[in-house]
Design a protein around this motif. Structure first.
Motif, PDB file in Angstrom:
ATOM      1  N   ASN B  14       0.831  -1.215   0.000  1.00  0.00           N
ATOM      2  CA  ASN B  14       0.000   0.000   0.000  1.00  0.00           C
ATOM      3  C   ASN B  14       0.860   1.258   0.000  1.00  0.00           C
ATOM      4  O   ASN B  14       0.537   2.239  -0.668  1.00  0.00           O
ATOM      5  CB  ASN B  14      -0.919   0.010   1.217  1.00  0.00           C
ATOM      6  N   GLU B 272     -10.817   8.124  -0.801  1.00  0.00           N
ATOM      7  CA  GLU B 272     -10.487   6.864  -1.469  1.00  0.00           C
ATOM      8  C   GLU B 272     -10.262   5.776  -0.419  1.00  0.00           C
ATOM      9  O   GLU B 272     -10.693   4.637  -0.573  1.00  0.00           O
ATOM     10  CB  GLU B 272      -9.219   7.058  -2.305  1.00  0.00           C
ATOM     11  N   ARG B 275     -13.515   4.527   1.092  1.00  0.00           N
ATOM     12  CA  ARG B 275     -14.191   3.609   0.167  1.00  0.00           C
ATOM     13  C   ARG B 275     -13.519   2.237   0.241  1.00  0.00           C
ATOM     14  O   ARG B 275     -14.197   1.209   0.265  1.00  0.00           O
ATOM     15  CB  ARG B 275     -14.108   4.192  -1.243  1.00  0.00           C
ATOM     16  N   GLU B 276     -12.200   2.272   0.304  1.00  0.00           N
ATOM     17  CA  GLU B 276     -11.434   1.025   0.376  1.00  0.00           C
ATOM     18  C   GLU B 276     -11.782   0.261   1.670  1.00  0.00           C
ATOM     19  O   GLU B 276     -11.975  -0.961   1.639  1.00  0.00           O
ATOM     20  CB  GLU B 276      -9.936   1.365   0.347  1.00  0.00           C
ATOM     21  N   ILE B 279     -15.090  -1.390   1.260  1.00  0.00           N
ATOM     22  CA  ILE B 279     -14.993  -2.634   0.469  1.00  0.00           C
ATOM     23  C   ILE B 279     -14.410  -3.759   1.335  1.00  0.00           C
ATOM     24  O   ILE B 279     -14.882  -4.897   1.316  1.00  0.00           O
ATOM     25  CB  ILE B 279     -14.125  -2.414  -0.795  1.00  0.00           C
ATOM     26  N   MET B 280     -13.378  -3.392   2.110  1.00  0.00           N
ATOM     27  CA  MET B 280     -12.747  -4.391   2.993  1.00  0.00           C
ATOM     28  C   MET B 280     -13.786  -4.962   3.962  1.00  0.00           C
ATOM     29  O   MET B 280     -13.881  -6.170   4.155  1.00  0.00           O
ATOM     30  CB  MET B 280     -11.590  -3.746   3.764  1.00  0.00           C
ATOM     31  N   LYS B 281     -14.541  -4.048   4.559  1.00  0.00           N
ATOM     32  CA  LYS B 281     -15.531  -4.492   5.549  1.00  0.00           C
ATOM     33  C   LYS B 281     -16.611  -5.351   4.869  1.00  0.00           C
ATOM     34  O   LYS B 281     -17.058  -6.344   5.435  1.00  0.00           O
ATOM     35  CB  LYS B 281     -16.189  -3.281   6.225  1.00  0.00           C
ATOM     36  N   ALA B 282     -17.016  -4.939   3.663  1.00  0.00           N
ATOM     37  CA  ALA B 282     -18.054  -5.689   2.958  1.00  0.00           C
ATOM     38  C   ALA B 282     -17.589  -7.093   2.605  1.00  0.00           C
ATOM     39  O   ALA B 282     -18.385  -8.018   2.525  1.00  0.00           O
ATOM     40  CB  ALA B 282     -18.453  -4.940   1.696  1.00  0.00           C
ATOM     41  N   THR B 283     -16.282  -7.235   2.399  1.00  0.00           N
ATOM     42  CA  THR B 283     -15.766  -8.558   2.018  1.00  0.00           C
ATOM     43  C   THR B 283     -15.270  -9.346   3.240  1.00  0.00           C
ATOM     44  O   THR B 283     -14.526 -10.305   3.090  1.00  0.00           O
ATOM     45  CB  THR B 283     -14.645  -8.429   0.971  1.00  0.00           C
ATOM     46  N   TRP B 285     -13.602  -8.173   6.216  1.00  0.00           N
ATOM     47  CA  TRP B 285     -12.524  -7.709   7.108  1.00  0.00           C
ATOM     48  C   TRP B 285     -13.141  -7.220   8.417  1.00  0.00           C
ATOM     49  O   TRP B 285     -14.163  -6.544   8.411  1.00  0.00           O
ATOM     50  CB  TRP B 285     -11.757  -6.558   6.466  1.00  0.00           C
ATOM     51  N   LEU B 293      -3.842  -3.168   9.797  1.00  0.00           N
ATOM     52  CA  LEU B 293      -3.214  -2.861   8.509  1.00  0.00           C
ATOM     53  C   LEU B 293      -2.757  -1.395   8.489  1.00  0.00           C
ATOM     54  O   LEU B 293      -1.615  -1.093   8.106  1.00  0.00           O
ATOM     55  CB  LEU B 293      -4.207  -3.124   7.366  1.00  0.00           C
ATOM     56  N   PRO B 377     -20.428  -0.269   6.084  1.00  0.00           N
ATOM     57  CA  PRO B 377     -19.794  -0.341   4.760  1.00  0.00           C
ATOM     58  C   PRO B 377     -20.633   0.344   3.685  1.00  0.00           C
ATOM     59  O   PRO B 377     -20.099   0.905   2.737  1.00  0.00           O
ATOM     60  CB  PRO B 377     -19.677  -1.842   4.492  1.00  0.00           C
ATOM     61  N   VAL B 378     -21.940   0.281   3.851  1.00  0.00           N
ATOM     62  CA  VAL B 378     -22.836   0.893   2.861  1.00  0.00           C
ATOM     63  C   VAL B 378     -22.559   2.390   2.744  1.00  0.00           C
ATOM     64  O   VAL B 378     -22.471   2.949   1.654  1.00  0.00           O
ATOM     65  CB  VAL B 378     -24.313   0.649   3.264  1.00  0.00           C
ATOM     66  N   MET B 381     -19.081   3.047   1.106  1.00  0.00           N
ATOM     67  CA  MET B 381     -18.931   2.745  -0.327  1.00  0.00           C
ATOM     68  C   MET B 381     -19.743   3.669  -1.223  1.00  0.00           C
ATOM     69  O   MET B 381     -19.670   3.572  -2.432  1.00  0.00           O
ATOM     70  CB  MET B 381     -19.332   1.288  -0.592  1.00  0.00           C
TER      71      MET B 381
END
Lengths: 220, 382
Positions: B14, B272, B275-276, B279-283, B285, B293, B377-378, B381
């Motif tokens: 990163n 940014e 948003r990242e 996405i991490m939380k939605a998948t 994390w 991290l 997360p909603v 994102m």
């Protein structure tokens, strides 16, 4: 498998105005079914899927997964549920820019402690299945909309989820890729995955087991 | 363990992906830490050299006391002091200051046979005859003096001196602008005969208090001041703390500018990042994994920034001889010191720098990241 009871979600824009996104939703989704939520924009499809997918919390009502109420679960428990059981496909793909296709697909595996080689291998297999074997090292900016959505689908599948939640998966892509995605989701259903799709696309109704028509935050 | 390693590698990637942000934060850290580390190193170096000089010096220093300050002491008691039991040597010396044209020089008058053993690093020779001097290398360089050259100087009296030796640049910082001459010549130059600025008394171990009593008997009607090594050491330390204070004041200003710069730089690409995180939380994390991290990213960037700052500090001192910064720690030198600057890089300030860098970068990022990772997360994102 998934059941909702009197599910409501409202947003307060000020102390005077409250917008009800969904209201008194009662649905039961059996395991291994292909369910489509159809309706115009603003009908509450996305909100309902977000709540059933644990991305959002309801204002009132209950959500049950495998008979267990998940509404009071902590954020940690909900994140674990998402990691182990649910895969998401979004309308806007939501890929991380600057990451390559395979890195995006393998991203959910990082906190699971899976090593680099295995992550790459699993992502490669999925991307090859999606017809993107030659796009492993391309970033999302270097991919078309259809290709990006296929990467997003591969990411949703990387943890072998039992439920796939797809929010308008074909709205930003061409017809040919739409067909591929519909076929892919149908194939997943055949393999035992429960599919929940929010869409305008009438073609999905042909492959769906159940279609819920939504309007003004309610199921008709 | 694998999870932590994965996060560490991802944090490294990163940082490489967000090059601009990494570079800006590193530069801010360097701007803040490098002067700090350099200053500490010079301060420690000078302090060490001062304390070595004090330790190598006499056991007692005897002067007169006027208005609460040291003042010149007459030599009429010198023989009596030498006879005190426990005194091995009593050496009078004159230390004064005078201008050699436009340059201020420290003039030290001491008899050749009384020179301390620590006086070394001299090219040429020590003075033998009247009006012969050894000159510090900074003065010699400034006036392009060579062995055998003559120059005149005027304090209370004008005198012409012949250069017979130089202190080399490896000698202590005190040698840089020093003019070494015989006690008699210094007395003549300052127009003061039979007085010394102080008498250095070397003693047998454990006899200082007895000697102090005997000195009291000798000087009972005079206002005198007798100081031992510990007191001199204390003055030296206090003096440095005073000078460091000036630097600290300037440093606070740069710090006050540097910290907001880091905070601003840490906020680069925040939307940014949010948003990242969404996405991490939605998948799948977890909040703690996201924070781990981000903490690793900050740890790496602070390690990088602090390491570069330390290397640059070493370069600043060793390569550029503490240009600009040394003047805050050593009196009466210019922006470009003309002697080898003493410096000591101790582990503690370096470790402190790492800690400080980590703290700064964490302050700049952890709150916003924590807020983001605990938001739905909603929302992130959107």
């Amino acid at each position: 498998m998934i059941r909702t009871e009197h599910l409501c979600k409202s947003y307060s824009h000020s102390s005077q105005y409250e917008i009800r996104a969904i209201y008194d939703i009662n649905v039961t989704i059996p395991k291994n079914s292909f369910v489509v939520f159809n309706g115009p924009s603003g009908s509450g499809k996305t909100t309902l899927l977000n709540i059933m997918g644990t991305l959002d919390r309801p204002t009132a009502g209950k959500v049950f997964l495998y008979g267990e109420e998940i509404t009071p679960f902590s954020d940690i428990a909900l994140a674990r549920l998402r990691r182990e059981k649910i895969g998401f496909i979004f309308q806007d793909f939501h890929l991380i820019p600057r990451l390559t296709s395979w890195e995006n697909v393998a991203y959910p595996l990082v906190p699971r402690g899976i090593g680099y080689k295995e992550r790459f291998e699993r992502a490669r297999l999925l991307l090859e299945k999606m017809g993107l074997g030659d796009r492993l090292d391309h970033t999302s900016e270097e991919l078309s909309g259809g290709q990006q959505q296929r990467v997003a689908i591969a990411r949703a599948l990387i943890n072998n989820p039992e439920i796939i939640i797809a929010d308008e998966p074909t709205s930003n892509i061409d017809e040919e890729t739409s067909v591929q995605i519909r076929e892919l989701l149908d194939e997943l259903k055949v393999r035992g995955v429960t599919i929940l799709v929010a869409t305008h696309d009438a073609m999905f109704e042909k492959v769906a087991d159940v279609v819920f028509k939504m309007k003004n935050g309610r199921i008709e | 363990m694998n999870r932590h390693l994965n996060l560490l590698f991802l944090a490294t990637e990163n940082l490489l992906r967000h090059k601009a942000k990494t570079v800006v934060v590193c530069l801010c850290l360097i701007a803040i830490l490098s002067p700090f580390i350099t200053a500490i190193a010079i301060s420690e170096g000078v302090r060490e050299q001062s304390l070595i000089s004090v330790n190598a010096g006499a056991d007692l220093y005897l002067t007169y006391d006027e208005f609460g300050r040291n003042s010149a002491i007459p030599l009429k008691y010198l023989d009596e002091i030498k006879k005190i039991f426990g005194v091995t040597k009593a050496i009078p010396r004159i230390i004064g200051r005078g201008f050699l044209q436009n340059k201020l020089a420290v003039i030290v008058g001491i008899d050749k046979e009384d020179l301390p053993v620590s006086v070394s690093c001299i090219s040429g020779r020590i003075f033998d005859n009247a009006n012969e001097v050894v000159v510090g290398h900074e003065l010699a360089k400034h006036f392009r003096l060579n062995l055998g050259d003559q120059f005149s100087m005027r304090c209370q009296q004008r005198k012409v001196f012949t250069v017979v030796g130089f202190f080399s640049s490896d000698s202590s910082i005190w040698g840089a602008s020093m003019i070494f001459m015989s006690f008699r010549d210094a007395g003549e130059l300052f127009g003061k005969q039979d007085v010394a600025t102080d008498i250095q008394i070397y003693t047998l171990p454990g006899h200082n208090s007895e000697i102090a009593t005997d000195v009291y008997d000798i000087f009972q009607h005079e206002a005198y001041r007798l100081q031992d090594k510990q007191m001199v050491e204390l003055y030296v330390k206090k003096g440095f703390m005073l000078k460091e204070g000036i630097f600290s004041a300037l440093y606070v200003v740069s710090f006050a500018l540097g910290v907001p710069a880091i905070l601003v730089a840490s906020g680069f690409g925040l939307s940014e990042r949010k948003r990242e995180i969404g996405i991490m939380k939605a998948t799948g994390w977890q909040t703690l994994e996201v924070l781990e991290l981000i903490s690793m990213e900050q740890l790496l960037i602070s390690f990088l920034g602090a390491t570069i700052a330390i290397v640059l500090s070493i370069l600043w001192v060793k390569g550029f001889n503490g240009t600009f910064i040394a003047q805050f720690f050593i009196a009466e030198i210019t922006m470009l010191p003309k002697f080898t600057l003493p410096a000591r890089f101790l582990p503690l300030p370096c470790l402190l720098s790492f800690f400080f860098a980590f703290l700064l970068t964490m302050v700049g990022s952890v709150y916003s990241s924590w807020r983001a990772s605990t938001t739905s997360p909603v929302v992130l994102m959107k």
